[in-house]
Design a protein around this motif. Structure first.
Motif, PDB file in Angstrom:
ATOM      1  N   ALA A 136       0.875  -1.238   0.025  1.00  0.00           N
ATOM      2  CA  ALA A 136       0.169   0.130   0.130  1.00  0.00           C
ATOM      3  C   ALA A 136       0.857   1.284   0.047  1.00  0.00           C
ATOM      4  O   ALA A 136       1.932   1.251   0.602  1.00  0.00           O
ATOM      5  CB  ALA A 136      -0.709  -0.093   1.100  1.00  0.00           C
ATOM      6  N   ARG A 137       0.383   2.323  -0.630  1.00  0.00           N
ATOM      7  CA  ARG A 137       1.062   3.519  -1.036  1.00  0.00           C
ATOM      8  C   ARG A 137       0.377   4.650  -0.479  1.00  0.00           C
ATOM      9  O   ARG A 137      -0.859   4.704  -0.609  1.00  0.00           O
ATOM     10  CB  ARG A 137       1.913   3.548  -2.033  1.00  0.00           C
ATOM     11  CG  ARG A 137       3.121   2.574  -2.330  1.00  0.00           C
ATOM     12  CD  ARG A 137       3.733   2.700  -3.977  1.00  0.00           C
ATOM     13  NE  ARG A 137       4.556   1.575  -3.884  1.00  0.00           N
ATOM     14  CZ  ARG A 137       5.911   1.708  -3.552  1.00  0.00           C
ATOM     15  NH1 ARG A 137       6.207   3.140  -3.294  1.00  0.00           N
ATOM     16  NH2 ARG A 137       6.649   0.658  -3.611  1.00  0.00           N
ATOM     17  N   GLU A 138       1.192   5.721  -0.266  1.00  0.00           N
ATOM     18  CA  GLU A 138       0.538   7.105   0.174  1.00  0.00           C
ATOM     19  C   GLU A 138       0.407   7.835  -1.442  1.00  0.00           C
ATOM     20  O   GLU A 138       0.729   7.391  -2.205  1.00  0.00           O
ATOM     21  CB  GLU A 138       1.481   8.015   0.844  1.00  0.00           C
ATOM     22  CG  GLU A 138       1.848   7.286   2.229  1.00  0.00           C
ATOM     23  CD  GLU A 138       1.058   7.740   3.442  1.00  0.00           C
ATOM     24  OE1 GLU A 138      -0.157   8.233   3.040  1.00  0.00           O
ATOM     25  OE2 GLU A 138       1.467   7.551   4.322  1.00  0.00           O
ATOM     26  N   TYR A 139      -0.526   8.906  -1.249  1.00  0.00           N
ATOM     27  CA  TYR A 139      -0.826   9.666  -2.480  1.00  0.00           C
ATOM     28  C   TYR A 139       0.624  10.004  -3.303  1.00  0.00           C
ATOM     29  O   TYR A 139       0.747  10.073  -4.309  1.00  0.00           O
ATOM     30  CB  TYR A 139      -1.685  10.790  -2.319  1.00  0.00           C
ATOM     31  CG  TYR A 139      -3.111  10.114  -2.383  1.00  0.00           C
ATOM     32  CD1 TYR A 139      -3.563   9.670  -3.409  1.00  0.00           C
ATOM     33  CD2 TYR A 139      -3.822  10.039  -1.032  1.00  0.00           C
ATOM     34  CE1 TYR A 139      -4.993   9.142  -3.351  1.00  0.00           C
ATOM     35  CE2 TYR A 139      -5.068   9.505  -0.945  1.00  0.00           C
ATOM     36  CZ  TYR A 139      -5.632   9.070  -2.241  1.00  0.00           C
ATOM     37  OH  TYR A 139      -7.052   8.530  -2.118  1.00  0.00           O
ATOM     38  N   GLY A 140       1.579  10.311  -2.446  1.00  0.00           N
ATOM     39  CA  GLY A 140       2.936  10.790  -2.963  1.00  0.00           C
ATOM     40  C   GLY A 140       3.727   9.515  -3.483  1.00  0.00           C
ATOM     41  O   GLY A 140       4.639   9.820  -3.977  1.00  0.00           O
ATOM     42  N   GLY A 141       3.026   8.384  -3.288  1.00  0.00           N
ATOM     43  CA  GLY A 141       3.791   7.237  -3.820  1.00  0.00           C
ATOM     44  C   GLY A 141       4.915   6.583  -2.954  1.00  0.00           C
ATOM     45  O   GLY A 141       5.501   5.588  -3.373  1.00  0.00           O
ATOM     46  N   LEU A 142       4.794   7.155  -1.929  1.00  0.00           N
ATOM     47  CA  LEU A 142       5.904   6.380  -0.774  1.00  0.00           C
ATOM     48  C   LEU A 142       5.250   5.331  -0.129  1.00  0.00           C
ATOM     49  O   LEU A 142       3.818   5.187   0.068  1.00  0.00           O
ATOM     50  CB  LEU A 142       6.652   7.288   0.076  1.00  0.00           C
ATOM     51  CG  LEU A 142       7.478   8.271  -0.794  1.00  0.00           C
ATOM     52  CD1 LEU A 142       8.364   9.150   0.126  1.00  0.00           C
ATOM     53  CD2 LEU A 142       8.478   7.623  -1.540  1.00  0.00           C
ATOM     54  N   LEU A 143       5.611   4.558   0.623  1.00  0.00           N
ATOM     55  CA  LEU A 143       4.875   3.369   1.099  1.00  0.00           C
ATOM     56  C   LEU A 143       4.187   3.756   2.506  1.00  0.00           C
ATOM     57  O   LEU A 143       4.739   4.940   3.113  1.00  0.00           O
ATOM     58  CB  LEU A 143       5.841   2.239   1.889  1.00  0.00           C
ATOM     59  CG  LEU A 143       6.609   1.499   0.497  1.00  0.00           C
ATOM     60  CD1 LEU A 143       7.879   0.992   1.055  1.00  0.00           C
ATOM     61  CD2 LEU A 143       5.663   0.548   0.019  1.00  0.00           C
TER      62      LEU A 143
ATOM     63  N   PRO C 142      17.898  -1.478  -3.985  1.00  0.00           N
ATOM     64  CA  PRO C 142      17.492  -0.145  -3.380  1.00  0.00           C
ATOM     65  C   PRO C 142      16.878   0.072  -2.188  1.00  0.00           C
ATOM     66  O   PRO C 142      15.643  -1.076  -2.297  1.00  0.00           O
ATOM     67  CB  PRO C 142      17.057   0.724  -4.754  1.00  0.00           C
ATOM     68  CG  PRO C 142      16.498  -0.269  -5.486  1.00  0.00           C
ATOM     69  CD  PRO C 142      17.205  -1.535  -5.153  1.00  0.00           C
ATOM     70  N   ASP C 143      16.600   0.957  -1.503  1.00  0.00           N
ATOM     71  CA  ASP C 143      15.609   1.219  -0.535  1.00  0.00           C
ATOM     72  C   ASP C 143      14.230   1.140  -1.093  1.00  0.00           C
ATOM     73  O   ASP C 143      14.117   1.470  -2.132  1.00  0.00           O
ATOM     74  CB  ASP C 143      15.915   2.754   0.246  1.00  0.00           C
ATOM     75  CG  ASP C 143      15.117   2.835   1.361  1.00  0.00           C
ATOM     76  OD1 ASP C 143      15.447   2.409   2.573  1.00  0.00           O
ATOM     77  OD2 ASP C 143      13.939   3.215   1.444  1.00  0.00           O
ATOM     78  N   ALA C 144      13.393   0.826  -0.124  1.00  0.00           N
ATOM     79  CA  ALA C 144      11.946   0.317  -0.583  1.00  0.00           C
ATOM     80  C   ALA C 144      11.522   1.860  -1.053  1.00  0.00           C
ATOM     81  O   ALA C 144      10.526   1.923  -1.926  1.00  0.00           O
ATOM     82  CB  ALA C 144      11.380  -0.106   0.618  1.00  0.00           C
ATOM     83  N   ILE C 149       5.832   5.256  -6.283  1.00  0.00           N
ATOM     84  CA  ILE C 149       5.014   4.400  -7.241  1.00  0.00           C
ATOM     85  C   ILE C 149       3.548   5.286  -6.999  1.00  0.00           C
ATOM     86  O   ILE C 149       3.301   5.049  -5.987  1.00  0.00           O
ATOM     87  CB  ILE C 149       5.051   2.887  -7.111  1.00  0.00           C
ATOM     88  CG1 ILE C 149       6.194   2.418  -7.577  1.00  0.00           C
ATOM     89  CG2 ILE C 149       3.856   2.426  -8.077  1.00  0.00           C
ATOM     90  CD1 ILE C 149       6.201   0.983  -7.003  1.00  0.00           C
ATOM     91  N   PRO C 150       3.064   5.668  -7.824  1.00  0.00           N
ATOM     92  CA  PRO C 150       1.565   6.588  -7.601  1.00  0.00           C
ATOM     93  C   PRO C 150       0.582   5.690  -7.005  1.00  0.00           C
ATOM     94  O   PRO C 150       0.893   4.312  -7.231  1.00  0.00           O
ATOM     95  CB  PRO C 150       1.291   7.064  -9.133  1.00  0.00           C
ATOM     96  CG  PRO C 150       2.330   7.095  -9.921  1.00  0.00           C
ATOM     97  CD  PRO C 150       3.398   6.118  -9.435  1.00  0.00           C
TER      98      PRO C 150
END
Lengths: 636, 219, 258
Positions: A136-143, C142-144, C149-150
């Motif tokens: 799952a990711r945030e809107y910014g694309g990070l986890l 690389p770091d996660a 990723i959108p």
């Protein structure tokens, strides 16, 4: 008395693993292909180990009783996987994850193992993302992260409610790549039924082909068991139908010690039992406790519908008893509190169930937000019960879920039998007396991806084990024993079905060796289990033949092992005269009803040596705590 | 060119051929119908249309050869797919539940296709033969040839039925081709489906209206 | 709590081995409406075992609809009449008193029957071996959070990755095509940045192996999507088609590496 050497490296806690990796022996890249390794089980631990060892160049043979490695029960883990990334900037660190895990395990795990687990947790997330696991990711694309029971930080990575599935498919994909390269030979539908030990070292396995019924032998320089837990000893558990203890148990009978069998985890958020013919229990992810509130009526024998019980007559007992952790209290505490409420006749309409209510969360966050977070879990609940949890509170009750005990291993994850390594839930090493949520996935992958690839090299390079022919005398002998065992099962032709005896065993285990135990009940349980074992071997009915696809026979062999394991679990619980984590002895509790440890006498691992049927020797591995202070676990 | 035949013989390759040839035929039908509709304007208009095609005969011949090739590709490939696909399930289900999970149009492409093929043979051996091979008197009217044929009741009815079946075939074929080309987009997929259905209805109604018109007119 | 019981007539497929001739066997059962479909078969087997008869072989494991082990064709529909669930999640409350239920195995040339209702789906694994992975070794990644990723891309990858590999798509397809299964894996990696380096070789390799295993071709009936317990979309098939065609037309490489 056998001295159990945990082989914990010397030096400061934070440097142990780094130093150990430097100090252990390596196998030169060109020599790796000369070593054959057997991996039994293809869940998170087994698949990741087989793939990684294949990548390194070893010849790996991987075995699963499933039709495909992707079916392993790791796939059913819903909630998430912990890692000390501190992406949320909420004060997490390797040390905090280590501390939470040690404390969550009620100070009955090895410091060094747990620290290593916390240390490699970050690598796991990196690895899984690189494989294409869609976290799952945030809107910014990070986890994105969420929080889980027993922690005050948000460190759990998740993939909707299917984290276990996605992680397993990641490991499975890595395994597939090695199968395609010919570095891993995959054996599906073959169940390990015995361990072959030659000169005191693990030399191979005996398997039964589940389609043809053929008994086969395989030899290797080392054997890795990653065969999961034994919660199905309770018959009704959240484990998959085919989860079993057979591989581990047969290894135990060949000399591997079984550690802390009484440490079983009863998961607080499962669907209640609905009837006599129920085949298994379904878990609702613990993550639901992030937004759900657990409650029962304040009145005994209250038969009103939940909507008719006014707010001031509801007892949000976790929030009341543990204000700082509230509904996110650790699993053992939450489970026991539910049992207390039910024992106090305050269960849902007189049933063995409590409410998990989302009304407040829906009012606060909106239905859409709740749907996004838990949609599939809510759907699952409705599919099974026919009730809509957006409208009426869920009914939940604890159920056997995970087993912290398992085969004893040292820091290198090697059992007391040289050459036999045990990973994941099958070993006992990292969770002490209670496992925190989202830590099982972490341990399985830590063992498989980041521990075993180093430590197995050390064994191969320093012990230089030899490989025996798979048709040599010890293998033939083991295979013949299994054939006799099978023939014996089929020859009884008694009156009781395998499931019937398993259900009886399960009832004894649940009532006497379940959430709360006492000496008297445990003694009675041992007696009853012995009687059931007697009944099984004299009057069980197993139909069909040995040389065919025979599911009845498969189950019979597994139940035969549960009957022996059940006895050892009761014995272990009886011998541990304290309460800790998932092991709660009614005689040992504080006046408020909390678990009362006896650190003076029981800060040790109980490792059981199999002597003969129904007789074991208890060995101790003392646990030393150099970095954390043993405190009374408090989640208030 | 080993890679090409390998690609075209793959499962997706065969789909691709079906889609590509199908779309070509879909375009052809539009032109064909547009021409045929001149029948409604009157004898003169239709004859003029046919005669003007006659003037560019060599070009039309090339088009016909290309069309024939497309048809053959579409048909041969379809037959091949049909038998391969049947072979993929040697033992059939005792209970067929396909009504519950798919549309009749999509499941019967081979059957509707076969009927259309039979129709095509009839069509070629009557109209196409009459227009292209038979010798006519100098003052013969193409319009009258059509009129004569469609005043034969069974022939007209057969035509109408076949055109309805053609509509079924096109209804699935149109959107199916887009799926095969990989054009399944959240925003446009439902629009494509609607256009496909609209197109299929227009073709079926358009082509069928001609025999109906002549049949009723002749009564 | 008084259980509501319903009486049913079962017609169960029995087949002794891959080459044996199978036939339906009749059983009358009475079962609690709260039981699951597989619990009903458990009960049937219990009574068969008590009478010394061979129980009906069927496969199941997690019984939560995630492992993909179970799979029966119930009255002509893979995983039964209720959409978006696996057989193990089907409950008897969806059947009516006196109803006849036909129970068949997943039928396809590529899924030979092992015994009764159990089939061999190892063809799916074989397809996965061909390219169902991102070629990265353990360690050294690389770091996660190194690649953002959108959220919707991650969600799209997840929707494809949710496939449980049960084979219902093959069982439902009138052509026994495996396109939905294969396209789900191809798509998961086709939309994620991690999958890009191998995107066009992966699709070619997986399709090639799929074709060799005896699955039929896709004719876009979308029965697969309708019967998929996880609702995997046929959009994935479209994506795979496009990637495959693009790969064949545009890439310079003529031979695929093994």
């Amino acid at each position: 008395m056998v001295k159990l050497d945990s082989k914990i490296p010397s030096g400061p806690l934070a440097e142990k693993w780094t130093n150990h990796k430097f100090n252990i022996k390596l196998v030169n890249p060109a020599n790796k292909r000369k070593y054959d390794i057997i991996v039994v089980g293809t869940g998170l631990a087994g698949a990741s180990a087989a793939a990684t060892l294949g990548e390194l160049g070893y010849n790996v043979s991987a075995f699963t009783f499933h039709d495909s490695p992707r079916r392993a029960h790791s796939i059913a883990a819903q909630g998430g996987i912990n890692a000390a990334k501190n992406y949320q900037n909420d004060g997490d660190s390797v040390y905090r994850l280590f501390y939470d895990t040690i404390k969550g395990g009620d100070f009955r795990a090895r410091e060094a193992n747990v620290y290593r687990l916390a240390e490699v947790s970050n690598n796991i997330i990196d690895q899984c993302v690189a494989q294409g696991v869609p976290f799952a990711r945030e809107y910014g694309g990070l986890l994105d992260n969420r929080s889980f029971g027993g922690a005050q930080v948000s460190r759990t990575f998740y993939a909707r409610g299917q984290t276990g599935q996605q992680l397993l498919l990641g490991a499975y994909s890595a395994l597939n790549r090695q199968i395609a390269k010919g570095k891993v030979k995959m054996y599906n539908r073959k169940e390990m039924v015995d361990l072959v030990v030659v000169d005191g070292k693990a030399a191979g396995i005996v398997t039964r082909d589940l389609v043809s019924g053929e008994i086969e032998t395989y030899s290797a320089h080392a054997v890795i068991l990653a065969t999961g837990g034994y919660a199905n000893v309770f018959f009704l558990s959240t484990n998959a139908m085919n989860c079993n203890v057979t591989a581990g148990w047969r290894a135990h009978k060949k000399g591997a010690f079984f550690a802390n069998p009484c440490y079983t985890q009863i998961h607080p958020t499962c669907l209640p039992v609905h009837g006599e013919h129920q085949s298994k229990l379904t878990l609702m992810s613990e993550s639901l406790r992030n937004d759900g509130r657990v409650w029962v009526s304040k009145l005994k024998g209250d038969m009103r519908n939940p909507g008719d019980i006014p707010e001031n007559e509801r007892d949000y007992y976790l929030e009341r008893k543990y204000p700082s952790f509230g509904n996110l209290s650790p699993r053992d505490i939450s489970s026991r509190s539910a049992k207390e409420a039910v024992d106090d006749e305050r269960g849902v309409k007189g049933q063995e169930a409590v409410y998990l209510d989302f009304e407040d969360a829906i009012n606060r966050l909106g239905k859409k937000a709740i749907e996004e977070k838990y949609g599939n879990l809510f759907e699952m609940y409705e599919t099974i019960t026919g009730e809509n949890p957006y409208q009426v509170p869920m009914k939940i009750y604890p159920a056997p879920h995970y087993t912290m005990g398992g085969l004893w291993v040292d820091y290198n994850l090697m059992s007391n039998l040289p050459g036999l390594f045990v990973l994941g839930e099958a070993n006992f090493s990292d969770h002490g007396a209670n496992r925190l949520g989202a830590s099982a996935l972490m341990q399985g992958l830590a063992d498989g991806y980041f521990v075993i690839p180093y430590t197995i090299g050390n064994y191969l390079a320093s012990d230089k084990p030899e490989k025996h022919a798979a048709n040599s005398a010890p293998f033939k002998e083991a295979a013949n024993q299994i054939k006799d065992f099978t023939a014996n099962l089929l020859s009884i032709q008694g009156k009781h079905t395998v499931d019937e005896i398993h259900k009886k065993l399960g009832r004894v285990m649940w009532n006497q060796v379940g959430m709360a135990r006492n000496a008297e009940g445990l003694k009675a349980a041992i007696k009853e289990i012995k009687e059931l074992k007697e009944l099984f071997w004299n009057d069980v009915k197993v139909v069909g033949k040995a040389e065919e696809l025979n599911q009845n026979l498969e189950r019979a062999g597994r139940v035969a092992d549960y009957l022996e394991l059940g006895e050892l679990m009761a014995l272990d619980a009886l011998e541990r005269n304290e309460s800790c984590g998932g092991h709660f002895r009614e005689e040992y509790q504080t006046p408020e009803g909390e678990a009362l440890r006896d650190d003076e006498n029981y800060t040790h691992v109980a490792a059981w040596q199999f002597d003969k049927a129904g007789a074991w020797t208890r060995h101790k591995e003392e646990l030393t705590f150099e970095n954390v202070e043993l405190s009374t676990r408090s989640y208030k | 060119m080993g890679w090409l035949s390998e690609s075209l013989n793959s499962s997706i390759g065969k789909k691709f051929i079906m889609a590509l040839t199908g779309i070509s035929l879909i375009l052809f039908l539009i032109v064909h119908l547009a021409g045929n509709l001149t029948l409604f304007i009157g004898e003169e208009a239709f004859n003029l249309y046919v005669e003007s095609l006659d003037k560019i005969k060599p070009f039309i011949r090339v088009i016909e050869v290309v069309l024939a090739a497309i048809f053959i590709f579409h048909i041969v490939n379809g037959i091949k797919l049909y038998f391969e696909n049947r072979g993929a399930r040697p033992e059939k289900y005792a209970v067929n539940g396909s009504r519950k999970n798919s549309t009749l149009f999509s499941r019967t492409m081979a059957q509707t296709g076969s009927i259309i093929f039979i129709f095509l043979v009839i069509h070629l051996s009557t109209f196409w033969k009459a227009f292209n091979l038979d010798t006519h008197a100098a003052d013969a009217s193409y319009y009258n040839i059509v009129l004569e044929w469609f005043q034969i009741e069974w022939y007209a009815v057969l035509y109408v039925i076949c055109m309805i079946i053609l509509g079924f075939h096109l209804n699935h074929g149109f959107q199916s081709a887009f799926q095969t080309f990989g054009w399944n987009h959240n925003k446009y997929a439902s629009l494509i489906k609607k256009i496909g259905t609209g197109y299929a209805v227009i073709m079926a109604v358009g082509f069928a209206s001609i025999p109906i018109y002549f049949l009723l007119g002749g009564m | 709590m008084a259980e509501k019981m319903i009486n049913l007539k079962l017609k169960v497929w029995r087949q002794n081995g891959p080459k044996a001739v199978g036939a339906f066997e009749d059983h009358d059962v009475s079962v609690s409406a709260d039981s699951s479909f597989l619990e009903m078969l458990d009960e049937l087997n219990d009574s068969l075992e008590r009478n010394g008869k061979d129980p009906v072989v069927f496969e199941s494991d997690c019984r939560e609809g995630i492992c993909g082990t179970c799979g029966l064709v119930i009255n002509g529909q893979p995983h039964g009449p209720i959409p978006k669930i696996a057989t193990c999640q089907l409950h008897m409350r969806h059947f009516t008193e006196g109803q006849t239920i036909w129970i068949e195995p997943f039928r396809a040339k590529a899924f030979p029957v092992l015994k009764d209702l159990a089939v061999d789906r190892s063809a799916f694994d074989t397809i996965m071996h061909a390219g169902g992975y991102v070629s990265v070794n353990t360690g050294g990644v690389p770091d996660a959070n190194a690649i953002a990723i959108p959220k919707d891309v991650a969600a799209e990858a997840f929707d494809a990755a949710a496939c449980i590999g049960c084979g219902a798509c093959v069982a439902a397809c009138k052509n026994a095509s495996a396109m939905l299964f294969v396209s789900a894996k191809v798509s998961q990696f086709a939309v994620l940045p991690q999958g890009q380096p191998e995107r066009y070789t992966r699709v070619q390799k997986m399709v090639k192996v799929m074709d060799e295993l005896g699955f039929g071709s896709c004719t876009n009936t979308y029965a697969c999507e309708a019967e998929c317990p996880k609702g995997i979309s046929v959009k994935n098939i479209a994506r795979m088609n496009k990637d495959y065609i693009k790969a064949k037309v545009k890439t310079e490489k003529i031979e695929l590496e093994a």
